[in-house]
Design a protein around this motif. Structure first.
Motif, PDB file in Angstrom:
ATOM      1  N   LEU A 142      -1.606   8.145   0.235  1.00  0.00           N
ATOM      2  CA  LEU A 142      -1.280   7.276   1.148  1.00  0.00           C
ATOM      3  C   LEU A 142      -2.799   6.249   1.355  1.00  0.00           C
ATOM      4  O   LEU A 142      -2.493   5.047   1.595  1.00  0.00           O
ATOM      5  CB  LEU A 142      -0.974   7.786   2.584  1.00  0.00           C
ATOM      6  CG  LEU A 142       0.202   8.294   2.633  1.00  0.00           C
ATOM      7  CD1 LEU A 142       0.436   9.201   4.022  1.00  0.00           C
ATOM      8  CD2 LEU A 142       1.549   7.364   2.609  1.00  0.00           C
ATOM      9  N   PHE A 143      -3.772   6.916   1.569  1.00  0.00           N
ATOM     10  CA  PHE A 143      -4.970   6.181   1.388  1.00  0.00           C
ATOM     11  C   PHE A 143      -5.294   5.241   0.049  1.00  0.00           C
ATOM     12  O   PHE A 143      -5.680   3.822   0.257  1.00  0.00           O
ATOM     13  CB  PHE A 143      -6.321   7.032   1.451  1.00  0.00           C
ATOM     14  CG  PHE A 143      -6.407   7.885   2.615  1.00  0.00           C
ATOM     15  CD1 PHE A 143      -5.554   7.418   3.893  1.00  0.00           C
ATOM     16  CD2 PHE A 143      -7.161   8.965   2.915  1.00  0.00           C
ATOM     17  CE1 PHE A 143      -5.716   8.180   5.163  1.00  0.00           C
ATOM     18  CE2 PHE A 143      -7.274   9.788   3.927  1.00  0.00           C
ATOM     19  CZ  PHE A 143      -6.508   9.417   5.120  1.00  0.00           C
ATOM     20  N   ALA A 144      -4.780   5.783  -0.976  1.00  0.00           N
ATOM     21  CA  ALA A 144      -5.026   5.021  -2.174  1.00  0.00           C
ATOM     22  C   ALA A 144      -4.249   3.746  -2.366  1.00  0.00           C
ATOM     23  O   ALA A 144      -4.298   2.724  -2.745  1.00  0.00           O
ATOM     24  CB  ALA A 144      -4.900   5.820  -3.589  1.00  0.00           C
ATOM     25  N   ASP A 145      -2.922   3.985  -1.561  1.00  0.00           N
ATOM     26  CA  ASP A 145      -1.946   2.988  -1.539  1.00  0.00           C
ATOM     27  C   ASP A 145      -2.208   1.920  -0.530  1.00  0.00           C
ATOM     28  O   ASP A 145      -1.886   0.492  -0.884  1.00  0.00           O
ATOM     29  CB  ASP A 145      -0.283   3.586  -1.393  1.00  0.00           C
ATOM     30  CG  ASP A 145       0.507   2.459  -1.396  1.00  0.00           C
ATOM     31  OD1 ASP A 145       0.683   1.878  -2.346  1.00  0.00           O
ATOM     32  OD2 ASP A 145       1.291   2.445  -0.322  1.00  0.00           O
ATOM     33  N   ARG A 146      -2.415   2.267   0.700  1.00  0.00           N
ATOM     34  CA  ARG A 146      -2.600   1.298   1.699  1.00  0.00           C
ATOM     35  C   ARG A 146      -3.915   1.184   2.464  1.00  0.00           C
ATOM     36  O   ARG A 146      -4.414   0.437   3.554  1.00  0.00           O
ATOM     37  CB  ARG A 146      -1.529   1.311   2.663  1.00  0.00           C
ATOM     38  CG  ARG A 146      -1.649   2.670   3.405  1.00  0.00           C
ATOM     39  CD  ARG A 146      -0.483   3.222   4.353  1.00  0.00           C
ATOM     40  NE  ARG A 146       0.731   3.334   3.622  1.00  0.00           N
ATOM     41  CZ  ARG A 146       1.922   3.603   3.862  1.00  0.00           C
ATOM     42  NH1 ARG A 146       2.087   3.774   5.396  1.00  0.00           N
ATOM     43  NH2 ARG A 146       2.906   3.979   3.126  1.00  0.00           N
ATOM     44  N   GLY A 147      -4.911   2.159   2.073  1.00  0.00           N
ATOM     45  CA  GLY A 147      -6.362   2.397   2.822  1.00  0.00           C
ATOM     46  C   GLY A 147      -6.213   3.363   4.004  1.00  0.00           C
ATOM     47  O   GLY A 147      -4.961   3.544   4.397  1.00  0.00           O
ATOM     48  N   VAL A 148      -7.435   3.753   4.468  1.00  0.00           N
ATOM     49  CA  VAL A 148      -7.557   4.616   5.688  1.00  0.00           C
ATOM     50  C   VAL A 148      -6.984   3.879   6.858  1.00  0.00           C
ATOM     51  O   VAL A 148      -6.235   4.664   7.586  1.00  0.00           O
ATOM     52  CB  VAL A 148      -8.916   5.025   5.715  1.00  0.00           C
ATOM     53  CG1 VAL A 148      -9.080   6.025   7.086  1.00  0.00           C
ATOM     54  CG2 VAL A 148      -9.281   5.815   4.434  1.00  0.00           C
ATOM     55  N   ALA A 149      -7.427   3.014   7.153  1.00  0.00           N
ATOM     56  CA  ALA A 149      -7.212   2.261   8.458  1.00  0.00           C
ATOM     57  C   ALA A 149      -5.763   2.037   8.774  1.00  0.00           C
ATOM     58  O   ALA A 149      -5.213   2.030   9.825  1.00  0.00           O
ATOM     59  CB  ALA A 149      -8.156   0.799   8.541  1.00  0.00           C
ATOM     60  N   ALA A 150      -4.833   1.780   7.702  1.00  0.00           N
ATOM     61  CA  ALA A 150      -3.403   1.319   7.711  1.00  0.00           C
ATOM     62  C   ALA A 150      -2.460   2.583   7.706  1.00  0.00           C
ATOM     63  O   ALA A 150      -1.438   2.575   7.827  1.00  0.00           O
ATOM     64  CB  ALA A 150      -3.322   0.286   6.517  1.00  0.00           C
ATOM     65  N   THR A 151      -3.117   3.692   7.549  1.00  0.00           N
ATOM     66  CA  THR A 151      -2.419   4.968   7.204  1.00  0.00           C
ATOM     67  C   THR A 151      -2.575   5.717   8.519  1.00  0.00           C
ATOM     68  O   THR A 151      -3.699   5.913   9.353  1.00  0.00           O
ATOM     69  CB  THR A 151      -3.113   5.817   6.292  1.00  0.00           C
ATOM     70  OG1 THR A 151      -2.837   5.119   4.898  1.00  0.00           O
ATOM     71  CG2 THR A 151      -2.150   7.151   6.249  1.00  0.00           C
ATOM     72  N   THR A 152      -1.468   6.262   9.153  1.00  0.00           N
ATOM     73  CA  THR A 152      -1.485   6.870  10.455  1.00  0.00           C
ATOM     74  C   THR A 152      -1.143   8.402  10.217  1.00  0.00           C
ATOM     75  O   THR A 152      -0.786   8.737   9.082  1.00  0.00           O
ATOM     76  CB  THR A 152      -0.169   6.406  11.301  1.00  0.00           C
ATOM     77  OG1 THR A 152       0.961   6.858  10.511  1.00  0.00           O
ATOM     78  CG2 THR A 152      -0.169   4.729  11.501  1.00  0.00           C
ATOM     79  N   ALA A 153      -1.737   9.258  11.145  1.00  0.00           N
ATOM     80  CA  ALA A 153      -1.691  10.763  11.112  1.00  0.00           C
ATOM     81  C   ALA A 153      -0.039  11.077  11.174  1.00  0.00           C
ATOM     82  O   ALA A 153       0.241  11.984  10.136  1.00  0.00           O
ATOM     83  CB  ALA A 153      -2.191  11.255  12.363  1.00  0.00           C
ATOM     84  N   GLU A 154       0.758  10.271  11.539  1.00  0.00           N
ATOM     85  CA  GLU A 154       2.104  10.482  11.506  1.00  0.00           C
ATOM     86  C   GLU A 154       2.596  10.414  10.249  1.00  0.00           C
ATOM     87  O   GLU A 154       3.670  11.404   9.659  1.00  0.00           O
ATOM     88  CB  GLU A 154       2.919   9.818  12.420  1.00  0.00           C
ATOM     89  CG  GLU A 154       4.492   9.949  12.491  1.00  0.00           C
ATOM     90  CD  GLU A 154       5.183   9.084  13.350  1.00  0.00           C
ATOM     91  OE1 GLU A 154       6.348   9.353  13.791  1.00  0.00           O
ATOM     92  OE2 GLU A 154       4.416   8.068  14.198  1.00  0.00           O
TER      93      GLU A 154
END
Length: 223
Positions: free
Chosen positions: A51-63
């Motif tokens: 998910l981080f590689a696809d959209r970055g850390v900030a745009a990824t939620t814990a859910e």
């Protein structure tokens, strides 16, 4: 950053050597429950990296991380205390295994051979080189992940100093084992970063790069 579950701090020991690697008191295969927890941590780490590689850390939620890992968000917070720390097991597994091998390595054989031999034979499931490469590359642009990467190596450095001190009959606080641990740790970190940043980093090149880095660092390492 997503909300942190206060009571669910991550166990910093992941797999392989785990508590045995740090305490040196338990050897052999970990109990089934620990293996299951370790597998869950790795599943979470892989899901987070994707998910981080696809959209970055900030745009990824814990859910989203929890859903991708096939667990509930509540369960996620039992394994980690932040989104960034989700990736830690992917980084610590190999270092824990290396530490465990270093502790049991024959004293009449160069310590560096324990590391080189292990880097060439780690289980593929534990060292998903594609995910590792993506994560290491992300540390260049994601400060939170960079902090995790550096902290993992800082923690490993203290353990390396203990192992070197045990082998050389010194205190882990003495200058020599601390400096030698820094050399070993730095060589491993730079080797992985060098490999990940290559134009076409094949999995088979990772142990070769580590071996080359340790060859360069050998004069500063114990026998």
């Amino acid at each position: 950053m997503d909300a942190v579950h206060v009571g669910g701090a991550q166990d910093p020991v992941v797999a392989g050597g785990g508590p045995a690697a740090r305490g040196g008191t338990r050897l052999g295969r970990p109990p089934l429950t620990e293996r299951r927890k370790a597998a869950t941590r790795l599943d979470i780490a892989h899901a987070a990296v994707r998910l981080f590689a696809d959209r970055g850390v900030a745009a990824t939620t814990a859910e989203e991380i929890a859903t991708a890992a096939g667990i509930s968000q509540r369960t996620l917070w039992r394994y980690t205390s932040s989104k960034e720390l989700c990736v830690r097991p992917l980084l610590t597994y190999a270092l824990d295994v290396v530490t465990s091998l270093m502790r049991s390595w024959p004293r009449d054989r160069p310590l560096v051979r324990a590391v080189v031999g292990d880097s060439a034979s780690l289980p593929a499931s534990a060292t998903d080189t594609g995910a590792l490469r993506d994560l290491v590359l992300l540390t260049r642009t994601e400060p939170g992940l960079r902090a995790v990467w550096l902290q993992v190596h800082r923690d490993a450095e203290a353990v390396f100093a203990e192992v070197i001190a045990e082998r050389t009959g010194r205190s882990a606080d003495d200058l020599a084992p601390r400096v030698q641990a820094t050399v070993l740790n730095g060589a491993l970190r730079v080797a992985v970063e060098q490999w990940a940043g290559g134009a076409d980093p094949q999995p088979s090149e990772l142990p070769r790069t580590i071996a080359r880095a340790l060859e360069i660092a050998q004069p500063g390492l114990p026998g």
